[in-house]
Design an enzyme around this catalytic site. Structure first.
Site, PDB file in Angstrom:
ATOM      1  N   ASN A  41       0.910  -1.091   0.075  1.00  0.00           N
ATOM      2  CA  ASN A  41      -0.046  -0.031  -0.145  1.00  0.00           C
ATOM      3  C   ASN A  41       0.791   1.234   0.097  1.00  0.00           C
ATOM      4  OD1 ASN A  41      -2.301   1.417  -0.013  1.00  0.00           O
ATOM      5  ND2 ASN A  41      -3.123   0.649   2.266  1.00  0.00           N
ATOM      6  N   HIS A  80     -14.718  -4.853  10.853  1.00  0.00           N
ATOM      7  CA  HIS A  80     -14.446  -3.448  11.375  1.00  0.00           C
ATOM      8  C   HIS A  80     -15.791  -2.864  11.634  1.00  0.00           C
ATOM      9  CE1 HIS A  80     -10.002  -2.971   9.426  1.00  0.00           C
ATOM     10  NE2 HIS A  80     -10.410  -4.006  10.064  1.00  0.00           N
ATOM     11  N   ARG A  93     -13.835  -5.760  15.729  1.00  0.00           N
ATOM     12  CA  ARG A  93     -12.798  -4.752  15.905  1.00  0.00           C
ATOM     13  C   ARG A  93     -13.588  -3.538  15.887  1.00  0.00           C
ATOM     14  NH1 ARG A  93      -7.693  -1.838  12.450  1.00  0.00           N
ATOM     15  NH2 ARG A  93      -9.210  -0.458  11.612  1.00  0.00           N
ATOM     16  N   TYR A 130      -7.320   7.158  14.198  1.00  0.00           N
ATOM     17  CA  TYR A 130      -6.752   6.152  13.053  1.00  0.00           C
ATOM     18  C   TYR A 130      -8.184   5.224  13.036  1.00  0.00           C
ATOM     19  CZ  TYR A 130      -6.091   1.312  11.825  1.00  0.00           C
ATOM     20  OH  TYR A 130      -6.112   0.290  11.001  1.00  0.00           O
ATOM     21  N   ASP A 178      -7.202  -1.740  17.740  1.00  0.00           N
ATOM     22  CA  ASP A 178      -5.806  -1.791  16.992  1.00  0.00           C
ATOM     23  C   ASP A 178      -5.424  -0.261  17.435  1.00  0.00           C
ATOM     24  OD1 ASP A 178      -3.791  -1.597  15.141  1.00  0.00           O
ATOM     25  OD2 ASP A 178      -4.872  -1.884  13.388  1.00  0.00           O
ATOM     26  N   HIS A 216      -2.657   0.888  16.627  1.00  0.00           N
ATOM     27  CA  HIS A 216      -1.837   1.210  15.429  1.00  0.00           C
ATOM     28  C   HIS A 216      -0.557   1.840  15.615  1.00  0.00           C
ATOM     29  CE1 HIS A 216      -1.979   2.047  10.873  1.00  0.00           C
ATOM     30  NE2 HIS A 216      -2.550   1.085  11.046  1.00  0.00           N
ATOM     31  N   GLU A 248      -4.231  -4.889  19.329  1.00  0.00           N
ATOM     32  CA  GLU A 248      -3.194  -5.031  18.281  1.00  0.00           C
ATOM     33  C   GLU A 248      -2.316  -3.926  18.285  1.00  0.00           C
ATOM     34  OE1 GLU A 248      -5.476  -5.469  14.645  1.00  0.00           O
ATOM     35  OE2 GLU A 248      -3.914  -4.629  13.440  1.00  0.00           O
ATOM     36  N   GLU A 285       1.389  -7.002  11.243  1.00  0.00           N
ATOM     37  CA  GLU A 285       1.153  -6.756   9.861  1.00  0.00           C
ATOM     38  C   GLU A 285       2.137  -6.034   9.083  1.00  0.00           C
ATOM     39  OE1 GLU A 285      -2.589  -4.255  10.761  1.00  0.00           O
ATOM     40  OE2 GLU A 285      -1.415  -2.704  10.089  1.00  0.00           O
ATOM     41  N   ARG A 336       0.390 -11.515  13.047  1.00  0.00           N
ATOM     42  CA  ARG A 336      -0.479 -11.084  12.116  1.00  0.00           C
ATOM     43  C   ARG A 336       0.285 -10.859  10.644  1.00  0.00           C
ATOM     44  NH1 ARG A 336      -4.887  -8.663  12.129  1.00  0.00           N
ATOM     45  NH2 ARG A 336      -4.260  -6.610  11.121  1.00  0.00           N
ATOM     46  N   ASP A 351      -6.180  -3.139   1.453  1.00  0.00           N
ATOM     47  CA  ASP A 351      -5.075  -3.313   0.645  1.00  0.00           C
ATOM     48  C   ASP A 351      -4.407  -4.607   0.312  1.00  0.00           C
ATOM     49  OD1 ASP A 351      -4.642  -2.106   3.440  1.00  0.00           O
ATOM     50  OD2 ASP A 351      -2.641  -2.868   2.728  1.00  0.00           O
ATOM     51  N   GLU A 355      -8.654 -11.541   9.643  1.00  0.00           N
ATOM     52  CA  GLU A 355      -9.289 -10.012   9.384  1.00  0.00           C
ATOM     53  C   GLU A 355     -10.076 -10.012   8.107  1.00  0.00           C
ATOM     54  OE1 GLU A 355      -6.677  -7.006   9.475  1.00  0.00           O
ATOM     55  OE2 GLU A 355      -8.100  -5.533   9.581  1.00  0.00           O
ATOM     56  N   TRP A 390       1.963   6.738  12.230  1.00  0.00           N
ATOM     57  CA  TRP A 390       0.663   6.550  11.817  1.00  0.00           C
ATOM     58  C   TRP A 390      -0.008   5.259  12.239  1.00  0.00           C
ATOM     59  CZ3 TRP A 390      -1.674   3.398   7.837  1.00  0.00           C
ATOM     60  CH2 TRP A 390      -3.213   3.528   7.990  1.00  0.00           C
TER      61      TRP A 390
HETATM   62  C1  GCO Z   1      -5.374  -3.551  10.145  1.00  0.00           C
HETATM   63  C2  GCO Z   1      -4.534  -2.281   9.501  1.00  0.00           C
HETATM   64  C3  GCO Z   1      -4.822  -1.565   8.235  1.00  0.00           C
HETATM   65  C4  GCO Z   1      -3.617  -0.879   7.856  1.00  0.00           C
HETATM   66  C5  GCO Z   1      -3.530  -0.971   6.436  1.00  0.00           C
HETATM   67  C6  GCO Z   1      -2.372  -0.225   6.050  1.00  0.00           C
HETATM   68  O1  GCO Z   1      -5.393  -3.785  11.162  1.00  0.00           O
HETATM   69  O2  GCO Z   1      -6.289  -3.697   9.070  1.00  0.00           O
HETATM   70  O3  GCO Z   1      -3.955  -1.590  10.787  1.00  0.00           O
HETATM   71  O4  GCO Z   1      -6.046  -0.740   8.338  1.00  0.00           O
HETATM   72  O5  GCO Z   1      -3.600   0.420   8.312  1.00  0.00           O
HETATM   73  O6  GCO Z   1      -3.743  -2.048   5.880  1.00  0.00           O
HETATM   74  O7  GCO Z   1      -2.174  -0.482   4.361  1.00  0.00           O
HETATM   75 MG    MG Z   2      -3.846  -3.126  12.232  1.00  0.00          MG
END
Ligand code: GCO
Ligand code: MG
Length: 403
Positions: A37, A122, A147, A159, A211, A213, A237, A263, A284, A317, A340, A403
């Site tokens: 992404n 989500h 989530r 976020y 999450d 993040h 997460e 992730e 993840r 993505d 997910e 971010w």
């Molecule tokens: C999630 C993720 C996504 C990411 C994204 C970045 O847990 O699904 O954190 O929201 O931010 O996939 O490309």
């Molecule tokens: Mg995530």
């Protein structure tokens, strides 16, 4: 059998995707996802200019040797660009192998260890009341794991939250990244109250996830984990950025809230300490960013020894090719935890057809040969690549943040 041709298909049906198609002399082809992404073209070039010329003429059944050839053979190891490119090749090869043996992919990964794959969706809202409405909507759709993300009072763009009536999509189209705003203090003060309200409205049975993040330090994550304990999360997460694996020791000392991470990882070496010291509960890292099925099998088997289960990334993505492949993997490995599921939009669905489906809170990979996902190349051409970036994040005083 030989690989005689390879194509990198870059398209933007709703959002950008990079797809690899490997074609054999027997007419069977395989597909792999190479989407990273916001950095799509780097992977497309890495594949096109550096890897594919070495693949023509190879036997597609040699998945392990080909993987090692591109990993060890490049000298330069790891990194998301490299590993997403190798993943696309690896997945396309496994797809070819399963298609030529005429079996669904999961049969080559150990066969069915379960009948269906538990997924989480989500629910995100602009505030607590809107978030509760979104949870209700997803409960009605049959989801058993959700989530929860919400707008935070005093923060302009938290976020994971979309505007009312919009879908949440992290990558914004345009020539420059969007800038979002952050305050750890406001977030930490708000979050336990949000989960209290959600539990009050939905009771104890619904599985709840969140999450963070990558936005906390270990001691802040420890405080959050402790304060969320009464609401019994399925997982918290990405509580902290995980470059420093030993940072998780501190979180673990203080809380029994289960932890998920990975992730953004792309190698088993990004998490070997997290796993072998049992510092996390769910890993993840998924197929596309972790180098494909071949290394992910090794990772899952290592994790199994340490009571760590999988919880693969599945945001939009990650293309339908990754989603389909992940579902076969989830069905087959023993230490599967959860998957997910962030459904793709109609335009994406029109370009990628797939055998997988959702029913009553679970997903099924479908029983066709291979991973069961295909691309309509003619339609894909109608959606050319569009520059898009993930946002950057700054604290209220302007400091650049995660971010
Ligand atoms: C999630 C993720 C996504 C990411 C994204 C970045 O847990 O699904 O954190 O929201 O931010 O996939 O490309
Ligand atoms: Mg995530």
């Amino acid at each position: 059998m030989k690989i005689i041709d390879a194509k990198v298909i870059v398209c933007s049906p709703g959002r950008n995707f990079v797809t690899l198609k490997l074609i054999t002399d027997q007419g069977i082809y395989g597909l792999g996802d190479a989407t990273l992404n916001g950095r799509e073209l780097a992977v497309a070039s890495y594949l096109q200019d550096h890897l594919l010329p070495c693949l023509i003429g190879r036997d597609p059944f040699q998945t392990e040797d080909i993987w090692q050839y591109f990993y060890k053979g490049s000298y330069w190891r790891r990194g998301p660009v490299t590993m997403s490119a190798i993943a696309a090749i690896d997945v396309a090869l496994w797809d070819i192998k399963a298609k030529s043996l005429n079996v669904p992919l999961y049969q080559l990964l150990g066969g069915k260890s379960r009948e269906k794959v538990l997924v989480y969706c989500h629910a995100n809202g602009t505030d607590t009341a809107h978030t509760i409405e979104e949870v209700q909507k997803h409960v009605e759709m049959g989801y058993q794991a959700i989530r929860i993300q919400s707008g935070i009072p005093g923060i302009r763009s938290a976020y994971g939250v979309a505007g009312k009536g919009e879908r949440y999509e992290p990558a914004g189209r345009g020539l420059l990244p969007k800038v979002t705003e952050w305050s750890t203090e406001k977030y930490l003060n708000f979050l336990p109250g949000l989960f209290a309200e959600v539990r009050k409205a939905f009771g104890d049975d619904l599985l709840l996830l969140h999450d963070a993040h990558h936005r906390l330090t270990p001691i802040e994550a420890a405080r959050l984990g402790k304060e969320l304990e009464p609401f019994k999360l399925f997982w918290l997460e990405d509580a902290v950025t995980a470059e420093l694996q030993e940072g998780f020791r501190l979180i673990r000392k203080h809380t029994v809230t289960p932890l998920a991470v990975g992730e953004v990882f792309n190698s088993i070496y990004d998490c070997q300490q997290l796993i072998t010291e049992q510092l996390i509960d769910y890993i993840r890292m998924t197929i596309v960013h972790g180098g494909g099925i071949s290394p992910l099998l090794k990772l899952a088997h290592l994790a199994e020894l340490y009571h760590v289960r999988t919880g693969f990334h599945g945001a939009t993505d990650l293309s339908p090719v990754t989603m389909g492949t992940a579902l076969h993997f989830d069905l087959a490995i023993h230490n599967f935890g959860i998957q997910e599921h962030m459904p793709h939009d109609e335009t994406t669905e029109s370009v990628f057809s797939h055998a997988y489906y959702f029913e009553d809170g679970f997903m099924y990979p479908g029983d066709v040969a291979g991973h069961g996902v295909d691309i309509d190349e003619n339609l894909a051409e109608k959606y050319p690549y569009q520059p898009a970036y993930l946002p950057v994040n700054r604290k209220e005083d302007g400091t650049l943040f995660n971010w």
